[in-house]
Design a protein around this motif. Structure first.
Motif, PDB file in Angstrom:
ATOM      1  N   LEU A  81       0.835  -1.204   0.000  1.00  0.00           N
ATOM      2  CA  LEU A  81       0.000   0.000   0.000  1.00  0.00           C
ATOM      3  C   LEU A  81       0.870   1.255   0.000  1.00  0.00           C
ATOM      4  O   LEU A  81       0.595   2.211  -0.736  1.00  0.00           O
ATOM      5  CB  LEU A  81      -0.948   0.003   1.202  1.00  0.00           C
ATOM      6  CG  LEU A  81      -2.064  -1.036   1.175  1.00  0.00           C
ATOM      7  CD1 LEU A  81      -2.813  -1.046   2.505  1.00  0.00           C
ATOM      8  CD2 LEU A  81      -3.010  -0.802   0.014  1.00  0.00           C
ATOM      9  N   ASN A  82       1.927   1.260   0.809  1.00  0.00           N
ATOM     10  CA  ASN A  82       2.837   2.407   0.831  1.00  0.00           C
ATOM     11  C   ASN A  82       3.499   2.607  -0.532  1.00  0.00           C
ATOM     12  O   ASN A  82       3.681   3.739  -0.985  1.00  0.00           O
ATOM     13  CB  ASN A  82       3.900   2.237   1.916  1.00  0.00           C
ATOM     14  CG  ASN A  82       3.318   2.365   3.301  1.00  0.00           C
ATOM     15  OD1 ASN A  82       2.239   2.909   3.496  1.00  0.00           O
ATOM     16  ND2 ASN A  82       4.030   1.852   4.287  1.00  0.00           N
ATOM     17  N   HIS A  83       3.851   1.513  -1.163  1.00  0.00           N
ATOM     18  CA  HIS A  83       4.466   1.572  -2.492  1.00  0.00           C
ATOM     19  C   HIS A  83       3.478   2.183  -3.499  1.00  0.00           C
ATOM     20  O   HIS A  83       3.854   3.025  -4.320  1.00  0.00           O
ATOM     21  CB  HIS A  83       4.859   0.150  -2.914  1.00  0.00           C
ATOM     22  CG  HIS A  83       5.840   0.086  -4.023  1.00  0.00           C
ATOM     23  ND1 HIS A  83       7.176   0.320  -3.858  1.00  0.00           N
ATOM     24  CD2 HIS A  83       5.668  -0.204  -5.334  1.00  0.00           C
ATOM     25  CE1 HIS A  83       7.794   0.175  -5.021  1.00  0.00           C
ATOM     26  NE2 HIS A  83       6.898  -0.145  -5.923  1.00  0.00           N
ATOM     27  N   ILE A  84       2.234   1.775  -3.401  1.00  0.00           N
ATOM     28  CA  ILE A  84       1.192   2.333  -4.266  1.00  0.00           C
ATOM     29  C   ILE A  84       1.050   3.829  -4.010  1.00  0.00           C
ATOM     30  O   ILE A  84       0.991   4.633  -4.950  1.00  0.00           O
ATOM     31  CB  ILE A  84      -0.151   1.607  -4.052  1.00  0.00           C
ATOM     32  CG1 ILE A  84      -0.066   0.187  -4.615  1.00  0.00           C
ATOM     33  CG2 ILE A  84      -1.312   2.378  -4.670  1.00  0.00           C
ATOM     34  CD1 ILE A  84      -1.206  -0.718  -4.187  1.00  0.00           C
ATOM     35  N   HIS A  85       0.999   4.231  -2.740  1.00  0.00           N
ATOM     36  CA  HIS A  85       0.838   5.648  -2.403  1.00  0.00           C
ATOM     37  C   HIS A  85       2.007   6.487  -2.904  1.00  0.00           C
ATOM     38  O   HIS A  85       1.830   7.641  -3.273  1.00  0.00           O
ATOM     39  CB  HIS A  85       0.687   5.839  -0.900  1.00  0.00           C
ATOM     40  CG  HIS A  85      -0.568   5.235  -0.344  1.00  0.00           C
ATOM     41  ND1 HIS A  85      -1.799   5.378  -0.946  1.00  0.00           N
ATOM     42  CD2 HIS A  85      -0.781   4.479   0.751  1.00  0.00           C
ATOM     43  CE1 HIS A  85      -2.704   4.733  -0.235  1.00  0.00           C
ATOM     44  NE2 HIS A  85      -2.115   4.174   0.794  1.00  0.00           N
ATOM     45  N   LYS A  86       3.183   5.882  -2.919  1.00  0.00           N
ATOM     46  CA  LYS A  86       4.363   6.629  -3.357  1.00  0.00           C
ATOM     47  C   LYS A  86       4.402   6.792  -4.873  1.00  0.00           C
ATOM     48  O   LYS A  86       4.708   7.864  -5.383  1.00  0.00           O
ATOM     49  CB  LYS A  86       5.638   5.937  -2.879  1.00  0.00           C
ATOM     50  CG  LYS A  86       6.885   6.707  -3.275  1.00  0.00           C
ATOM     51  CD  LYS A  86       8.108   6.175  -2.613  1.00  0.00           C
ATOM     52  CE  LYS A  86       9.307   7.060  -2.981  1.00  0.00           C
ATOM     53  NZ  LYS A  86      10.471   6.737  -2.214  1.00  0.00           N
TER      54      LYS A  86
END
Length: 120
Positions: A81-86
């Motif tokens: 999810l963090n990777h997606i947000h970034k």
């Protein structure tokens, strides 16, 4: 007489063009294309960390790390999810994401694993 006939023909042509233009103007709003999709925006409070190296593990490596206790399912999902947000604001590849359901499933998988039930 010929001039008059051409004048009538010209008037009918102009009238037809004006009528057609008016018709297109009246119908155009209902026939227009939808607006382009809006760019993705991470939800408030989302972390912009990349989640490396978890996001670059193969599925087999990630499953082994979860089974061995090196990482939890929640950590794996959170990293993704963090990777997606970034990266998604630039890529605009993810349109809809159900983070709450993903995290709920991850918590359930971690609880099942703690009781010896492997889900995959």
């Amino acid at each position: 007489m010929k001039k008059h006939a051409n004048g009538i023909l010209l008037s009918r042509t102009i009238f037809s063009i004006i009528a057609f233009s008016l018709l297109i103007t009246l119908l155009a709003p209902g026939c227009s294309t939808p607006p382009p999709p809006q760019p993705y925006h991470a939800p408030e409070g989302a972390s912009a960390g990349s989640g490396r190296p978890i996001v670059f593990m193969t599925a087999t490596e990630m499953a082994a790390a979860i089974r061995s206790g090196q990482i939890t399912s929640v950590e794996a999902i959170t990293a993704h999810l963090n990777h997606i947000h970034k990266y998604n604001p630039d890529l605009n590849a993810i349109v809809i994401i159900d983070e709450q359901a993903a995290l709920k499933s991850a918590r359930e998988a971690d609880a099942a694993l703690a009781q010896g039930d492997w889900r995959g």
